[in-house]
Design a protein around this motif. Sequence first.
Motif, PDB file in Angstrom:
ATOM      1  N   ALA A 138     -17.687  48.393 -53.654  1.00  0.00           N
ATOM      2  CA  ALA A 138     -17.885  47.070 -53.047  1.00  0.00           C
ATOM      3  C   ALA A 138     -17.916  47.131 -51.524  1.00  0.00           C
ATOM      4  N   LYS A 139     -17.631  48.301 -50.934  1.00  0.00           N
ATOM      5  CA  LYS A 139     -17.597  48.380 -49.470  1.00  0.00           C
ATOM      6  C   LYS A 139     -18.982  48.224 -48.841  1.00  0.00           C
ATOM      7  N   PHE A 140     -20.035  48.397 -49.635  1.00  0.00           N
ATOM      8  CA  PHE A 140     -21.382  48.310 -49.073  1.00  0.00           C
ATOM      9  C   PHE A 140     -21.827  46.869 -48.868  1.00  0.00           C
ATOM     10  N   THR A 141     -21.738  46.057 -49.909  1.00  0.00           N
ATOM     11  CA  THR A 141     -22.245  44.676 -49.836  1.00  0.00           C
ATOM     12  C   THR A 141     -21.202  43.645 -50.237  1.00  0.00           C
ATOM     13  N   SER A 142     -19.977  44.066 -50.418  1.00  0.00           N
ATOM     14  CA  SER A 142     -18.863  43.234 -50.903  1.00  0.00           C
ATOM     15  C   SER A 142     -18.907  43.039 -52.406  1.00  0.00           C
ATOM     16  N   TYR A 143     -19.980  43.522 -53.066  1.00  0.00           N
ATOM     17  CA  TYR A 143     -20.086  43.396 -54.519  1.00  0.00           C
ATOM     18  C   TYR A 143     -20.126  44.785 -55.148  1.00  0.00           C
ATOM     19  N   GLY A 144     -19.323  44.949 -56.211  1.00  0.00           N
ATOM     20  CA  GLY A 144     -19.226  46.231 -56.876  1.00  0.00           C
ATOM     21  C   GLY A 144     -17.785  46.497 -57.262  1.00  0.00           C
ATOM     22  N   ALA A 145     -17.425  47.774 -57.318  1.00  0.00           N
ATOM     23  CA  ALA A 145     -16.079  48.168 -57.723  1.00  0.00           C
ATOM     24  C   ALA A 145     -15.128  48.130 -56.532  1.00  0.00           C
ATOM     25  N   HIS A 146     -13.963  47.544 -56.743  1.00  0.00           N
ATOM     26  CA  HIS A 146     -12.926  47.527 -55.713  1.00  0.00           C
ATOM     27  C   HIS A 146     -11.581  47.791 -56.372  1.00  0.00           C
ATOM     28  N   GLU A 147     -10.533  47.814 -55.598  1.00  0.00           N
ATOM     29  CA  GLU A 147      -9.236  48.271 -56.110  1.00  0.00           C
ATOM     30  C   GLU A 147      -8.672  47.370 -57.198  1.00  0.00           C
ATOM     31  N   MET A 286     -18.147  35.738 -50.700  1.00  0.00           N
ATOM     32  CA  MET A 286     -19.079  34.778 -50.108  1.00  0.00           C
ATOM     33  C   MET A 286     -18.534  34.244 -48.792  1.00  0.00           C
ATOM     34  N   GLN A 287     -17.234  33.985 -48.762  1.00  0.00           N
ATOM     35  CA  GLN A 287     -16.626  33.475 -47.534  1.00  0.00           C
ATOM     36  C   GLN A 287     -16.734  34.498 -46.412  1.00  0.00           C
ATOM     37  N   LYS A 288     -16.507  35.762 -46.744  1.00  0.00           N
ATOM     38  CA  LYS A 288     -16.579  36.816 -45.743  1.00  0.00           C
ATOM     39  C   LYS A 288     -17.990  36.975 -45.204  1.00  0.00           C
ATOM     40  N   VAL A 292     -17.436  30.798 -40.806  1.00  0.00           N
ATOM     41  CA  VAL A 292     -17.662  29.746 -39.822  1.00  0.00           C
ATOM     42  C   VAL A 292     -17.433  30.395 -38.467  1.00  0.00           C
ATOM     43  N   TYR A 293     -18.517  30.752 -37.781  1.00  0.00           N
ATOM     44  CA  TYR A 293     -18.397  31.489 -36.529  1.00  0.00           C
ATOM     45  C   TYR A 293     -17.669  30.643 -35.486  1.00  0.00           C
ATOM     46  N   GLY A 294     -16.757  31.313 -34.810  1.00  0.00           N
ATOM     47  CA  GLY A 294     -15.911  30.620 -33.845  1.00  0.00           C
ATOM     48  C   GLY A 294     -14.629  30.122 -34.472  1.00  0.00           C
ATOM     49  N   LEU A 295     -14.521  30.294 -35.806  1.00  0.00           N
ATOM     50  CA  LEU A 295     -13.359  29.795 -36.539  1.00  0.00           C
ATOM     51  C   LEU A 295     -12.748  30.899 -37.388  1.00  0.00           C
ATOM     52  N   SER A 296     -13.581  31.541 -38.206  1.00  0.00           N
ATOM     53  CA  SER A 296     -13.090  32.543 -39.149  1.00  0.00           C
ATOM     54  C   SER A 296     -12.658  33.829 -38.454  1.00  0.00           C
ATOM     55  N   GLN A 297     -13.166  34.107 -37.243  1.00  0.00           N
ATOM     56  CA  GLN A 297     -12.869  35.363 -36.577  1.00  0.00           C
ATOM     57  C   GLN A 297     -11.510  35.368 -35.878  1.00  0.00           C
ATOM     58  N   ILE A 298     -10.863  34.211 -35.801  1.00  0.00           N
ATOM     59  CA  ILE A 298      -9.593  34.106 -35.091  1.00  0.00           C
ATOM     60  C   ILE A 298      -8.443  34.200 -36.086  1.00  0.00           C
ATOM     61  N   PRO A 299      -7.498  35.139 -35.875  1.00  0.00           N
ATOM     62  CA  PRO A 299      -6.345  35.243 -36.791  1.00  0.00           C
ATOM     63  C   PRO A 299      -5.567  33.934 -36.838  1.00  0.00           C
TER      64      PRO A 299
END
Length: 927
Positions: A138-147, A286-288, A292-299
Amino acid sequence: MAMLCSSFAFAQQNTMHIKASLNSEKKQLLIEQEIVYFNNTNDTLSQILLHNWPNSFKNRKTPLSKRFIKDFRKDLYFAKKEDLGFTSIKNISIAYQNVKHQAYEDKADILEVFLLQPLKPQESTKIDLSYLVQMPSAKFTSYGAHENGYRLRYWYITPVIYNDGWQFMSNLNLDDLFEDYATFDIELKTPKVFSLSSNLKQTKQSNETHNWYQLFGKNKKDITLNIERENTFKQFNTAPHQIQTNIVDEELDSTVIKTILNRELDFLKQYLGPLSADKILIDKAMQKKNPVYGLSQIPDFFSPFPHLFKYDLQLFKVLSKKYLQQTLFVNQRNDYWLLDGLHSYLMIEYVHKYYPKIKLIGKAADTWFLKKYNISKLQFNQKYPFVYQFTARKFLDQPLNTPADALSNFNRKIVSKYKAGLGFSYLKGYLGASVLNKSIKEFYQKNRLFITKSADFKNVLAKHTTKDVQWFFNDFIKTNKKIDYTIKKVEETQDSLKVTLKNKRNITTPIAFYGIQNDTIKFKKWYANIKDTLTISVPKGRFDQLVLNYENIYPEYNTLDNYYRTDKKFFNKPLKLTLIKDVKAPKYNQLFYQPTIAYNYYDGLILGVKLHNKPLIKRNLEFKTSPGYATKSNKLNGSFTVVYNQYFEKTSLYKISYGIVGTTLQYKPDLSYSALIPYVNVQFKRKSLRDATAEFITAKTVLIQKEILPTAIKTEQDSYRVFSLSYNYINPDIISETRFNIKTEFAKNFSKISTDFRFRKLTTSDTQIDFRVFAGAFLHNQSKGDYFSFGLDRANDYLFELNYYGRSEDSGLFSQQYIINEGGFKSVLPTRFANQYMLSLNSSIGLWRWIEYYNDVAFLKNKAKPLFFGYENGIRFNFVHNIFEIYLPLYSNNGWEVTQEAYSKNIRFTFTGELNRVYNFFRRGFL
C-alpha cells in the motif's frame, strides 16, 4: 417517457459476478469472475477492452511506474519483488471456449479480449475470467497490503467504456478510473481473523476458520474493500444513507460524528437535490490523498484552527468527493474540471455557510505579532484566489480542459481545482446564486448515473439565464488567459466621477465594480464585454474607494491596481512598511523588511536587514537591498538586486529577466571586493509543465573592484571587467539526470570557452553512476599568473559566482570546501592550473547506499610546459547530492594519500547553507 428511458438504460447494465478467496500468507486474491457485457453502442464490436489495473504494479515498465519517475518517486521502480503486484490470467472464455487475449498496445493494465463472433448493438456476451491478483504494498498508492490487512481499490478487472471509441486509461495514481455502473454480486472468502468493510450491502457467514461475505449492489462502480485484522471502521446510519468510515476522532463521540454527517448530507441535498447513493465508504486513504490544504498539513497540537472545524472540513471534503464520484458519471481524466469545480464550489459554500468567520490562518490571526499583517485579515475561503494568483503570476497555471494526466502535480492537486471552484463562484456572482444553484441541481438530477460531460452542464446553465456564458466555457475553461482589469483613470466633474475601466489583457469577461465607504460596500455592479476600455459615472462624494473585484469573486492576474482612493490627491496609495513577507495589501504601496544573517570566514556573522518589495505573490518588477554589519571585520557590506521579469504567453520563451546585482563583501582579511553585474536571462518554456527540464541563456557583464593592501601595487587582478555568455540545459530526471553548460568569457587580456557536461544514472540495481566532462580552452590569454586560469581542484572564482565561505584560504577547514567546478578534482596535485586548456573527466559509482567510489583523470596544458596528466580516486559520501557530501582521497599523482602525514587536511567537503537550493531539491516533482 423519461422513466422508460431510465428503465431501459438500467436493463442494459453490465453485471459482475465475482467469487474471490483471500490467501493472506501470499497476499493474493484468487478470483473467478463472470462479466455480462452489454453493447449499448451503435457499433459492432469485434473485441472488448478491459481495465486490468491490478497489473499496473507489475514492474518498472508500467505507465504507473513511469509516472512515479516523473514525480521524482522511485519506490515502485526499485521495489522489492515481494512488494510488487500483478494479475496472472489463468483463463478467459466465452461460451465455454477459450478466447485470445493480450495486453493492449504495450499497456500492462489494459487487456484486449478478442470475441469469437462480432457483438452487435444491444446484444450481450458473457465473459468468464479466472485470474490471480498479487496485491502490492500500500506504500505506492495507499491501496494494497498494509500491516493491518488490505485496502483494496481497483482490484478487479472491469470493462472499458465504449463511447465514440474505447475510453481506456492506465492507472496513474489519479484515482479516476472511468468505470461503468454495474450490478455487482460478490462472494468473498477470508480467514476468520479479518473483518470486511465495503461500499456494498453485505451479509456474513462464518465457521471456525473462515468468513464468507456476500456483497451486492446495483448501479455501483469503484468497489472498495477494506479487509482488516483489527476493524477500524465505524458504521453510521443516517437518513437515508449508511456510511462506513475510519475517519473518526477519538475526542468526538459517535453521536457528534453522526450529527456532523447528517449536516453534511443535508447540505449536499440542498445543493444537489435528492441523494441516490444508499451506502458510502470513505477511508483514511482517501483523506490522505485529498487533504484540505492549509489545514491537514498542520499537526493537531500546533493547529490554529478549532478542532471541530478541522475534523468537519476534512470529513466533508472526502464525503462530498466520494459522493460525487459515485453518482456523477464523468470522465475525470479528460473532463476533470467539472467534478473538481463542483466539489470545490461545495467546499467554498460549506465554509461560507457554517464557518464564515474562520480566518485563513485561524486563531493565529489574533496573535499580537500577526494581527497587523494583511494575511491575518483573509477569510479561509480567500485561499482559493490567493493560491491561483500565486501560480498565475509565474505563468505556471494550465487550462482547465487540460487532461488530468498532463497537469503538473501542483496544478492537479491544488491550483486547477481551486480555479475550477472559483469559476463556479464567478458564475454565482455574475448570474446570481439562484440561477447557478438551480442549474447545478437540475444538472445533477438529470444526469446522475448516466455518462455526462461539461457540455451538458453548459446547456442546463444557458437555459436558466439570458446572459452570455460563452466566455466561461471558451476562454476561461479552454485557455490559461489571465483576467486583468484596472481603473485606468478617474476624472472629477461637478457632481460625479467619470471612471475609465481598462482591460489589460487578451480575455474579455464580466467584471464587478464597487463603491466603498468606510470598508462597507455601498455600490456594486457587473459590467461585461469590455474589450478595451469603458467609462462609467458614479456619484461624487459618496465613496472613499472605487474598487474592481473587491470580494475576489473571480481569479485575477493582478489586483494591486484595482483600487482608487477618492480621498487621496497626491498619493493614491500610502506607503506601508511590514516586517517579513505578507500577502498584498491593495490599499498600500508595500515595502517589506526582515532581519538577515549570513556568514563568511572574513566577515564572520553578517547581521543585517533586507528591504524589498516582494510579497508572497510574485511581481514583475522586484528589488531588494540588504545592508549588513559584519561582526568579525567590523565593516558595513551587503548587496542589492533590481530585476524585471517579462513573461511570454504565445512564444517558445517563458520569460526574460533584466536585472542588475551589486555586492560588497570581504574576500581576504580586511580586504573587500565590490561586484556590479548587469544581466539578461532568457528562459525557454518546457515542453509541458510535467517536464522538469530547464533551458536558459544568460548574458552578463561582471565588473569587479578589489581593495588591496596600501603597500601593494594594483594589477589586472584587482580591477577588471568580464563579459560572459552561457547556455544551460538541465534535465533533473531521478533515474537519468543530465546537465549541460557551455560558456564564453571575454575580457581585456583574455577570452575563453568552456563546456561542462554532467550525467547521473541509477542502474537497474539502484546503483548510482555519476559522470562529468569538463573542457575549457583560452581563445587568447595575455594575463599574468593563474588568477584567470582554469583550476583543477578549486576554481579561482574571479566572477564571484560560487559560495565559498573562505575563498582565499589555502589551509585550514575552509580551504577544504569543495564545489564541483572546472577540473573537479579533490586532491591538490603539483599542477593546479591551466592557462591554455584543460580536459577533465570525473566519475563515481555507488558502492552501498550513499557511499560511492570516485575516479578522476585530467589533462592540463600550460604555456611553455609539457602536457600534465592528473589522476586520483577515493571514497565519496554522497549524503545529499550537491548539498552535503564528503570526499576521502585514496590514491593520486601524490601517491597513497591515506598514508601521508596530516591526512585529515586532504579530506574535502561540500556543504551549502543556501535555503533556496535546499528547498528546490526537496520540492522536486510537486511544482
